[in-house]
Write a protein that holds these residues in place. Sequence first.
Motif, PDB file in Angstrom:
ATOM      1  N   GLU A 130       9.294 -33.152   6.599  1.00 54.44           N
ATOM      2  CA  GLU A 130       8.167 -33.077   7.066  1.00 54.44           C
ATOM      3  C   GLU A 130       7.552 -34.109   7.863  1.00 54.44           C
ATOM      4  OE1 GLU A 130       5.538 -30.207   3.725  1.00 54.44           O
ATOM      5  OE2 GLU A 130       6.029 -32.446   3.344  1.00 54.44           O
ATOM      6  N   GLY A 131       6.673 -34.017   8.768  1.00 53.51           N
ATOM      7  CA  GLY A 131       5.994 -35.044   9.776  1.00 53.51           C
ATOM      8  C   GLY A 131       5.450 -34.519  10.956  1.00 53.51           C
ATOM      9  N   ALA A 132       4.734 -35.240  11.734  1.00 52.67           N
ATOM     10  CA  ALA A 132       4.075 -34.960  12.712  1.00 52.67           C
ATOM     11  C   ALA A 132       4.861 -34.549  13.634  1.00 52.67           C
ATOM     12  CB  ALA A 132       3.143 -36.226  13.317  1.00 52.67           C
ATOM     13  N   SER A 135       3.618 -28.843   9.718  1.00 54.15           N
ATOM     14  CA  SER A 135       2.317 -28.561   9.335  1.00 54.15           C
ATOM     15  C   SER A 135       2.586 -28.011   7.789  1.00 54.15           C
ATOM     16  CB  SER A 135       1.367 -27.866   9.748  1.00 54.15           C
ATOM     17  OG  SER A 135       1.979 -26.318  10.035  1.00 54.15           O
ATOM     18  N   VAL A 136       1.609 -28.134   6.976  1.00 54.22           N
ATOM     19  CA  VAL A 136       1.769 -27.750   5.701  1.00 54.22           C
ATOM     20  C   VAL A 136       1.433 -26.108   5.730  1.00 54.22           C
ATOM     21  CG1 VAL A 136       0.777 -27.627   3.255  1.00 54.22           C
ATOM     22  CG2 VAL A 136       1.361 -29.724   4.224  1.00 54.22           C
ATOM     23  N   PRO A 137       1.970 -25.186   5.100  1.00 49.73           N
ATOM     24  CA  PRO A 137       1.547 -23.766   5.227  1.00 49.73           C
ATOM     25  C   PRO A 137       0.215 -23.504   4.811  1.00 49.73           C
ATOM     26  CG  PRO A 137       3.671 -23.941   4.543  1.00 49.73           C
ATOM     27  CD  PRO A 137       3.309 -25.266   4.542  1.00 49.73           C
ATOM     28  N   ARG A 141       9.802 -37.354   4.432  1.00 50.69           N
ATOM     29  CA  ARG A 141       8.866 -37.575   5.233  1.00 50.69           C
ATOM     30  C   ARG A 141       9.428 -38.534   6.393  1.00 50.69           C
ATOM     31  NH1 ARG A 141       3.258 -38.027   5.438  1.00 50.69           N
ATOM     32  NH2 ARG A 141       3.377 -36.043   3.955  1.00 50.69           N
ATOM     33  N   MET A 142       9.227 -37.887   7.530  1.00 48.01           N
ATOM     34  CA  MET A 142       9.350 -38.792   8.939  1.00 48.01           C
ATOM     35  C   MET A 142       8.235 -38.891   9.472  1.00 48.01           C
ATOM     36  SD  MET A 142      13.079 -37.101  10.486  1.00 48.01           S
ATOM     37  CE  MET A 142      12.911 -38.213  11.728  1.00 48.01           C
ATOM     38  N   VAL A 164      -1.354 -36.227  11.139  1.00 45.68           N
ATOM     39  CA  VAL A 164      -1.884 -36.977  11.916  1.00 45.68           C
ATOM     40  C   VAL A 164      -2.475 -38.128  11.080  1.00 45.68           C
ATOM     41  CG1 VAL A 164      -3.794 -37.280  13.405  1.00 45.68           C
ATOM     42  CG2 VAL A 164      -2.501 -34.988  13.638  1.00 45.68           C
ATOM     43  N   ILE A 165      -3.066 -37.858   9.938  1.00 40.06           N
ATOM     44  CA  ILE A 165      -3.657 -38.806   9.036  1.00 40.06           C
ATOM     45  C   ILE A 165      -2.742 -38.962   8.108  1.00 40.06           C
ATOM     46  CG2 ILE A 165      -5.556 -39.272   7.283  1.00 40.06           C
ATOM     47  CD1 ILE A 165      -7.256 -38.042   9.423  1.00 40.06           C
TER      48      ILE A 165
END
Length: 427
Positions: free
Chosen positions: A29-31, A111-113, A131-132, A268-269
Amino acid sequence: MAGLNIYRPRIADKILERKLKGKGAVLIEGAKWCGKTTTAEQQAKSILYMSEPGKVEQNIQLATLNPKLLLKGDNPRLIDEWQIAPQLWDSIRFESDHRHQFGLFILTGSSVPPDMSKIVHSGTGRFAWLRMRPMALWESGESSGDVSLSSLFDGNHDIAGLSNLDMERMAFITCRGGWPSSVEMSDDIALDQAFDYIDAVEHRDIQRVDGVTRDPGRVHRLLRSYARHQGGQVTNPTIRQDLIENEGESLDVDTIASYIKALKNIFVIEDVEAWNPNLRSKTAIRSSDTRYFTDPSIATAALGIGPNDLIADLNTFGLIFETLCIRDLRTYSEALNGGVYHYRDKNGLECDAVIHLRDGRYGLIEIKLGGDKLINEGATTLRELADKIDTTKMKKPSFMMVLTAIGDYAFRREDGVLVVPIGCLKD
């Protein structure tokens, strides 16, 4: 300039390889733009791009009607942007259970579903998470890597490092960020990328995360407020006060919270949790999260500023540089099975970053732009906090470090505190 098709090795490469050996599937997961897909492609043996133009609807239908067809292919099989069809989760879990093999699937998601209600199984025991983030300076080739966090935790404190990053270059890197594509671009073009990222977040990405229509202007004002408060423990009502001049009193705290949640869901945050050590005294520890973006360039783009603006306003530079350091420390610490936390107590004693490993070892870090005065202040803070920790109930800190933006050398002071330019650090 290196070609855009050149792959720069990522710290996540080894983490992904390790996790694939112990789980049926790994979710990265990641931006957006941080390099998830490209990193996954290095180890995948077959690939399904869920968002491939012209095939999105077909892929969504197949995920419901015949998910095995989508999962067919050499393993590890990459399912890119899996959250487009969250129902695939249970099918992947089922395959992982019944094949009795590890390293079957790699999932990537920016994004989280929005709706996990139809997912039956949590994935515990079958999935691993990774997490990247945008590139740390060691990954982008801008840190010499002379000082290793891993080595510091092993007790090797006789450091000697050299950084080639001066104030002007550090200001540029802070504004450019660690977006993999921008690292390979000429400087003037590279600075545009964070502004493009902000535009995409405001006008498209935040709208798609959960199907809720949000005003791009309000998103922009919220990002500006967050940028001003990064590194602080401000509340949502405080952020609301920043916005009501444009929004009016009708803007409520719940709306602010929903916008912040959406920004977290698209990575993003990324706030920092509070660290709670065992103390000798009964000093109350502040438990609020500390506000940060996943990359410093998001802050500079939200504020509409560039490298020269940072150099002209060192206070702002210091705050945004802290975000850069938190990004890098998170990347390095996760390679060591650790996390980054923040300490602050009721008396105002504050430590910018605490790296805490799973085995109980931890390091205390103060972040400063540089210069003898600021370094001395940071060292004093570190010693004060170390003296408060009850070492009969937990270990002594493995190291105390002042992490700086500028300064040519990494060295150990007479009091044992390490002074390390960020341009010397690696995992």
